[in-house]
Scaffold this motif. Sequence first.
Motif, short mmCIF file in Angstrom:
data_model
loop_
_atom_site.label_atom_id
_atom_site.label_comp_id
_atom_site.label_asym_id
_atom_site.label_seq_id
_atom_site.Cartn_x
_atom_site.Cartn_y
_atom_site.Cartn_z
N ILE A 126 -21.05 13.74 43.51
CA ILE A 126 -22.43 14.08 43.15
C ILE A 126 -23.00 15.20 44.03
N THR A 127 -23.47 16.25 43.36
CA THR A 127 -24.23 17.28 44.06
C THR A 127 -25.69 16.84 44.01
N ILE A 128 -26.31 16.73 45.16
CA ILE A 128 -27.68 16.21 45.17
C ILE A 128 -28.66 17.26 44.62
N SER A 129 -28.43 18.50 44.97
CA SER A 129 -29.32 19.55 44.46
C SER A 129 -28.50 20.75 44.01
N HIS A 130 -28.47 20.96 42.71
CA HIS A 130 -27.70 22.08 42.16
C HIS A 130 -28.67 23.00 41.41
N TYR A 131 -29.35 23.85 42.12
CA TYR A 131 -30.24 24.85 41.50
C TYR A 131 -31.30 24.24 40.59
N GLU A 132 -31.73 23.00 40.87
CA GLU A 132 -32.64 22.42 39.89
C GLU A 132 -33.87 21.82 40.54
N TYR A 170 -18.63 10.26 47.23
CA TYR A 170 -18.59 11.70 47.54
C TYR A 170 -19.89 12.38 47.12
N TRP A 171 -20.52 13.02 48.10
CA TRP A 171 -21.80 13.70 47.87
C TRP A 171 -21.72 15.11 48.42
N MET A 172 -22.51 16.00 47.84
CA MET A 172 -22.72 17.32 48.46
C MET A 172 -24.21 17.58 48.49
N THR A 173 -24.69 18.13 49.58
CA THR A 173 -26.14 18.20 49.75
C THR A 173 -26.81 19.32 48.95
N PHE A 174 -26.29 20.54 49.02
CA PHE A 174 -26.89 21.66 48.27
C PHE A 174 -25.79 22.51 47.66
N VAL A 228 -19.99 13.05 52.92
CA VAL A 228 -20.94 14.07 52.48
C VAL A 228 -20.42 15.45 52.84
N GLY A 229 -20.41 16.32 51.85
CA GLY A 229 -19.91 17.67 52.09
C GLY A 229 -20.98 18.72 51.97
N CYS A 230 -20.65 19.90 52.48
CA CYS A 230 -21.47 21.07 52.17
C CYS A 230 -20.90 21.64 50.88
N MET A 231 -21.56 22.62 50.33
CA MET A 231 -21.00 23.33 49.18
C MET A 231 -21.38 24.79 49.37
N VAL A 232 -20.37 25.58 49.68
CA VAL A 232 -20.64 27.01 49.90
C VAL A 232 -19.91 27.86 48.87
N LEU A 233 -20.57 28.92 48.55
CA LEU A 233 -20.00 29.91 47.64
C LEU A 233 -19.10 30.83 48.47
N THR A 234 -17.88 31.07 47.98
CA THR A 234 -16.99 31.93 48.76
C THR A 234 -16.61 33.17 47.97
N LEU A 235 -16.50 34.25 48.67
CA LEU A 235 -15.98 35.48 48.09
C LEU A 235 -15.24 36.19 49.23
N PRO A 236 -13.94 35.92 49.37
CA PRO A 236 -13.23 36.56 50.47
C PRO A 236 -13.34 38.08 50.38
N ARG A 237 -13.42 38.68 51.52
CA ARG A 237 -13.45 40.15 51.60
C ARG A 237 -12.20 40.61 52.31
N ILE A 303 -15.53 20.07 53.52
CA ILE A 303 -15.97 21.41 53.14
C ILE A 303 -15.76 21.58 51.63
N GLY A 304 -16.86 21.46 50.91
CA GLY A 304 -16.80 21.72 49.47
C GLY A 304 -17.11 23.19 49.26
N PHE A 305 -16.39 23.81 48.34
CA PHE A 305 -16.70 25.23 48.09
C PHE A 305 -16.32 25.65 46.68
N SER A 306 -16.96 26.72 46.23
CA SER A 306 -16.62 27.32 44.95
C SER A 306 -15.81 28.57 45.21
N TYR A 307 -14.83 28.80 44.35
CA TYR A 307 -14.04 30.02 44.48
C TYR A 307 -13.67 30.53 43.10
#
Length: 470
Positions: A126-132, A170-174, A228-237, A303-307
């Motif tokens: 569960i994502t607690i807050s997903h852009y809403e 399993y939770w993710m905060t933001f 509880v995880g974080c959720m970060v957007l990733t874009l490797p450079r 460490i939750g993340f989007s890729y």
Amino acid sequence: MSRLPESFLWGGAIAANQAEGAWQEGGKGPSLMDVATAGSKTEKRHFTPGIQEGVYYPNHDAIDFYHRFEGDLDLFAEMGFRCFRTSIAWTRLFPHGDEDEPNAEGLAFYDRLIDGMVSRGIEPVITISHYEMPLYLVKEYGGWANRKLIDFYLNLCRTIFTRYRGKVRYWMTFNEINSTVLMPEIAGVLDRTRDDFRQRSLQAAHNQYVASARAVLMAHRIDPENKVGCMVLTLPRYPMTAKPEEVQLAEQEMRFNTFAFSDIQARGHYPYYVRAKARREGWKIDIQPGDLEDMAAGPVDFIGFSYYSSSVSTVDKSAEKARGNVLSGEKNPYIPTSEWGWQIDPQGLRYMLNRFYERYEKPCFVVENGLGAVDTIEEDGSINDDYRIAYLREHIKAVKQAVLEDGVDVIGYTPWGCIDLVSAGTGEMSKRYGFVYVDRDDKGEGTLERRRKKSFWWYKHVIETNGEEL
Ligand code: BGP
């Protein structure tokens, strides 16, 4: 290790605002995404000040997951999902966001949804807050720039941690917490013309770090089994060349776009390079007694993340730009792009998994990954999305390499939009990610009927063989 662990969480991911619809049902209040317009391949969507007559808002009905979730969960169970990631729409539980008591009808909906997962043997993520976030909190309080939101958010957390104790672990905060600084509107920080826009964005991010840490502490207190995880957007450079200044630049951009956020949430403090930047630029963040202490006491468990994509950094100002939604960067001449111009780089996922794991040595969870593409229904009704299968196959191979060859601890893999849904960046339906097709177009026309794509059968087999046969 020669195989992925049997406990590996194969699944899929969606978010409430992009799928549920029913924006005014069950006592739900309007959220920020309810005032997000429809964009297009080339045009981003924007937020209107309120609901405007004659404007099409794709999230209002989305894919009607609110009424159809039982059938959708059946399809996920048929694919063998071991987990399913979705979010809790804050405004279903707290229509304004600042109420003391939750809305009973909203709770009843999430009871049914979560019980529906559990009864099918699907682990809820569960994502607690997903852009809403509630629109009321944006208008009355100025969004996350206001410290009061910390307590409103914690009230939401207390409600769901207590209610779903023993059912959700399993939770993710933001969702993609970096967007609070990179695209602050999503955190309710509006009006770029104001002089204090940057300042308010930084304050909003600080407030979220504190809220996140306190949520972690609370989750552990309520149930020590909670992770509880974080959720970060990733874009490797990657540096475009071996020029030392380009290598340096790529690293800097990675830090400020990605690692700053995971460092803060995984290590529990602002890293040295953020403190240096804050001094250089004269940030004035209101840090109250207890904030830094709680951040230090409440780092995330995983460490939750989007890729989706990678990019390059270059000192060449004339270099061609790449496309993306929150982050983009420059074009890499060695890799292909999707129809939406996102650069496709499976090895970037292995790279990110290693970068996170070497930094924190905490389990990683790939909670978003996938290909947004146009699908065509053949005359016989089939949808042959080989391009999607090819994308996912290569990315799963990269996850396997990270686990089996490099030794990274990966909890699971939940491809984004396992059922077609409204695009966050453009509001389109035609940008499809799913294994399941939903009959709905960019104007909101269609029967909403669900249909299995070729990738549905492929992914089912991947899960059956625990990733052995791709
Ligand atoms: C991430 C968001 C998701 C999602 C995804 C794909 O940034 O967390 O909500 O939608 O990107 O992006 P898009 O929908 O713009 O294709």
